[in-house]
Design a protein around this motif. Structure first.
Motif, mmCIF file in Angstrom:
data_model
loop_
_atom_site.group_PDB
_atom_site.id
_atom_site.type_symbol
_atom_site.label_atom_id
_atom_site.label_comp_id
_atom_site.label_asym_id
_atom_site.label_seq_id
_atom_site.Cartn_x
_atom_site.Cartn_y
_atom_site.Cartn_z
ATOM 1 N N GLY A 13 -3.663 2.543 16.003
ATOM 2 C CA GLY A 13 -4.819 3.406 16.189
ATOM 3 C C GLY A 13 -5.933 2.913 15.301
ATOM 4 N N ASN A 14 -6.512 3.809 14.517
ATOM 5 C CA ASN A 14 -7.566 3.425 13.591
ATOM 6 C C ASN A 14 -7.249 3.979 12.219
ATOM 7 O OD1 ASN A 14 -9.932 2.171 12.884
ATOM 8 N ND2 ASN A 14 -11.202 3.957 13.344
ATOM 9 N N PRO A 15 -6.700 3.218 11.319
ATOM 10 C CA PRO A 15 -6.538 1.757 11.333
ATOM 11 C C PRO A 15 -5.257 1.324 12.057
ATOM 12 C CG PRO A 15 -5.813 2.603 9.238
ATOM 13 C CD PRO A 15 -6.320 3.791 10.032
ATOM 14 N N THR A 16 -5.202 0.045 12.361
ATOM 15 C CA THR A 16 -4.002 -0.584 12.893
ATOM 16 C C THR A 16 -3.421 -1.460 11.797
ATOM 17 O OG1 THR A 16 -4.811 -0.567 15.151
ATOM 18 C CG2 THR A 16 -3.084 -2.162 14.627
ATOM 19 N N SER A 17 -2.134 -1.314 11.575
ATOM 20 C CA SER A 17 -1.463 -2.064 10.508
ATOM 21 C C SER A 17 -0.050 -2.415 10.968
ATOM 22 C CB SER A 17 -1.404 -1.199 9.243
ATOM 23 O OG SER A 17 -0.607 -1.790 8.263
ATOM 24 N N ILE A 18 0.304 -3.673 10.837
ATOM 25 C CA ILE A 18 1.665 -4.110 11.139
ATOM 26 C C ILE A 18 1.960 -5.342 10.289
ATOM 27 C CG2 ILE A 18 0.962 -5.490 13.135
ATOM 28 C CD1 ILE A 18 3.720 -4.693 14.378
ATOM 29 N N GLY A 19 3.171 -5.421 9.771
ATOM 30 C CA GLY A 19 3.517 -6.534 8.896
ATOM 31 C C GLY A 19 4.923 -7.037 9.129
ATOM 32 N N VAL A 20 5.154 -8.268 8.706
ATOM 33 C CA VAL A 20 6.491 -8.850 8.716
ATOM 34 C C VAL A 20 6.836 -9.243 7.282
ATOM 35 C CG1 VAL A 20 6.455 -9.623 11.094
ATOM 36 C CG2 VAL A 20 5.579 -11.118 9.331
ATOM 37 N N SER A 21 8.106 -9.073 6.936
ATOM 38 C CA SER A 21 8.501 -9.233 5.545
ATOM 39 C C SER A 21 9.878 -9.859 5.396
ATOM 40 C CB SER A 21 8.531 -7.868 4.849
ATOM 41 O OG SER A 21 7.311 -7.209 4.955
ATOM 42 N N PRO A 22 9.978 -11.158 5.114
ATOM 43 C CA PRO A 22 11.283 -11.704 4.740
ATOM 44 C C PRO A 22 11.629 -11.256 3.322
ATOM 45 C CG PRO A 22 9.607 -13.397 4.626
ATOM 46 C CD PRO A 22 8.938 -12.165 5.164
ATOM 47 N N THR A 68 5.252 -10.706 2.189
ATOM 48 C CA THR A 68 4.781 -9.849 3.261
ATOM 49 C C THR A 68 3.501 -10.407 3.858
ATOM 50 O OG1 THR A 68 5.700 -7.883 2.193
ATOM 51 C CG2 THR A 68 4.027 -7.503 3.845
ATOM 52 N N TYR A 69 3.463 -10.481 5.175
ATOM 53 C CA TYR A 69 2.211 -10.728 5.889
ATOM 54 C C TYR A 69 1.854 -9.431 6.584
ATOM 55 C CZ TYR A 69 -1.090 -11.786 9.505
ATOM 56 O OH TYR A 69 -2.182 -11.742 10.315
ATOM 57 N N GLN A 70 0.621 -8.979 6.396
ATOM 58 C CA GLN A 70 0.196 -7.700 6.949
ATOM 59 C C GLN A 70 -1.129 -7.890 7.692
ATOM 60 O OE1 GLN A 70 2.085 -4.938 6.124
ATOM 61 N NE2 GLN A 70 0.866 -3.480 7.260
ATOM 62 N N TYR A 71 -1.144 -7.518 8.973
ATOM 63 C CA TYR A 71 -2.393 -7.452 9.731
ATOM 64 C C TYR A 71 -2.946 -6.053 9.550
ATOM 65 C CZ TYR A 71 -5.617 -6.865 13.590
ATOM 66 O OH TYR A 71 -6.734 -6.595 14.324
ATOM 67 N N PHE A 72 -4.231 -5.955 9.213
ATOM 68 C CA PHE A 72 -4.829 -4.654 8.939
ATOM 69 C C PHE A 72 -6.228 -4.638 9.533
ATOM 70 C CE2 PHE A 72 -7.141 -1.668 6.188
ATOM 71 C CZ PHE A 72 -6.326 -0.555 6.298
ATOM 72 N N GLY A 73 -6.532 -3.679 10.391
ATOM 73 C CA GLY A 73 -7.858 -3.633 10.983
ATOM 74 C C GLY A 73 -8.339 -2.236 11.294
ATOM 75 N N TYR A 74 -9.639 -2.011 11.028
ATOM 76 C CA TYR A 74 -10.347 -0.801 11.433
ATOM 77 C C TYR A 74 -11.242 -1.169 12.612
ATOM 78 C CZ TYR A 74 -9.463 2.257 7.403
ATOM 79 O OH TYR A 74 -8.897 3.079 6.478
ATOM 80 N N ARG A 75 -11.390 -0.251 13.554
ATOM 81 C CA ARG A 75 -12.319 -0.507 14.659
ATOM 82 C C ARG A 75 -13.734 -0.671 14.113
ATOM 83 N NH1 ARG A 75 -9.856 4.105 17.583
ATOM 84 N NH2 ARG A 75 -8.067 3.195 18.620
ATOM 85 N N GLY A 76 -14.432 -1.687 14.629
ATOM 86 C CA GLY A 76 -15.811 -1.908 14.215
ATOM 87 C C GLY A 76 -15.946 -2.788 12.980
ATOM 88 N N LYS A 129 -9.641 4.294 -2.210
ATOM 89 C CA LYS A 129 -9.238 2.894 -2.374
ATOM 90 C C LYS A 129 -8.835 2.331 -1.021
ATOM 91 C CE LYS A 129 -6.902 3.641 -6.760
ATOM 92 N NZ LYS A 129 -5.622 3.427 -7.418
ATOM 93 N N THR A 130 -9.031 1.035 -0.832
ATOM 94 C CA THR A 130 -8.586 0.393 0.397
ATOM 95 C C THR A 130 -7.105 0.084 0.261
ATOM 96 O OG1 THR A 130 -10.767 -0.577 0.654
ATOM 97 C CG2 THR A 130 -9.003 -1.496 1.991
ATOM 98 N N SER A 131 -6.312 0.649 1.157
ATOM 99 C CA SER A 131 -4.868 0.442 1.140
ATOM 100 C C SER A 131 -4.483 -0.524 2.251
ATOM 101 C CB SER A 131 -4.148 1.775 1.353
ATOM 102 O OG SER A 131 -2.776 1.575 1.537
ATOM 103 N N PRO A 132 -3.458 -1.353 2.043
ATOM 104 C CA PRO A 132 -2.996 -2.217 3.118
ATOM 105 C C PRO A 132 -2.240 -1.459 4.206
ATOM 106 C CG PRO A 132 -1.652 -2.520 1.182
ATOM 107 C CD PRO A 132 -2.759 -1.591 0.797
ATOM 108 N N TYR A 133 -1.997 -0.176 3.999
ATOM 109 C CA TYR A 133 -1.304 0.653 4.971
ATOM 110 C C TYR A 133 -2.254 1.718 5.494
ATOM 111 C CZ TYR A 133 2.776 -1.616 3.008
ATOM 112 O OH TYR A 133 3.673 -2.549 2.594
ATOM 113 N N GLY A 134 -1.986 2.209 6.682
ATOM 114 C CA GLY A 134 -2.854 3.188 7.317
ATOM 115 C C GLY A 134 -2.756 4.586 6.735
#
Length: 192
Positions: free
Chosen positions: A65-74, A91-99, A175-180
């Motif tokens: 949704g807004n935000p979108t967050s998904i990660g992979v973690s070995p 951990t690799y984390q994709y993190f995005g807000y619309r706009g 604060k900007t968090s890597p999680y939604g």
């Protein structure tokens, strides 16, 4: 005394008497290389360093949704005791807000899992978990993210799939968090 009373008396007497059944001796099927009873957990202090290592990974920070967050973690774990696993992971984390431009975060983490017998009796195979993470934005070197301090509960065995539900103690709306959100869900586990 009536006949019904006598029958009832003997029925109660017979049901209270325990009968000893003679059964066949248990059949033990041994596996090649197995030591001792296969149903008993081996004391990890008797294992070599390599046998104590666990390798796994998973998917973390699921938020759509807004935000979108998904990660992979070995991750790599070490069985310190029969009930404690400590480890590290990437951990690799994709993190995005619309706009806004999306972020590609790379991070490290340290974690501990503590299996608590009373908790396992209540929920099945479960454990308490805590982890500390650090993230860097690979797509924007000026971006800054909070360092999550996660505590929570996990359900699953030492080897196999686990579900962790944790709360980020460092989460803040300012604060900007890597999680939604402050609630972080991870699915994964140790497989080797």
């Amino acid at each position: 005394m009536s006949m019904k009373s006598i029958v009832l008396f003997f029925a109660i007497l017979m049901s209270s008497v325990s009968f000893h059944c003679f059964a066949q001796d248990p059949v033990v099927i041994s596996e090649e290389g197995a030591q001792g009873d296969l149903d008993e957990e081996v004391d990890v202090s008797e294992l070599t360093f390599r046998e104590r290592l666990l390798l796994g990974g998973g998917i973390s920070g699921l938020s759509f949704g807004n935000p979108t967050s998904i990660g992979v973690s070995p991750m790599l774990g070490y069985m310190a005791t029969n009930t404690t696993i400590v480890g590290v992971g990437a951990t690799y984390q994709y993190f995005g807000y619309r706009g806004f431009p999306a972020s590609n975060l790379f991070g490290q983490r340290a974690f501990v899992r503590q299996y608590v017998p009373a908790l396992s009796q209540l929920l099945g195979q479960s454990f308490l978990t805590a982890q500390v993470e650090n993230f860097n934005d690979m797509s924007n070197s000026y971006a800054s993210y909070s360092n999550p301090v996660l505590v929570g509960i996990g359900i699953g065995s030492k080897l196999g799939i686990n579900l962790n539900i944790m709360y980020d103690l460092n989460y803040s709306e300012t604060k900007t968090s890597p999680y939604g959100s402050a609630i972080v869900v991870q699915v994964g586990g140790f497989f080797f």
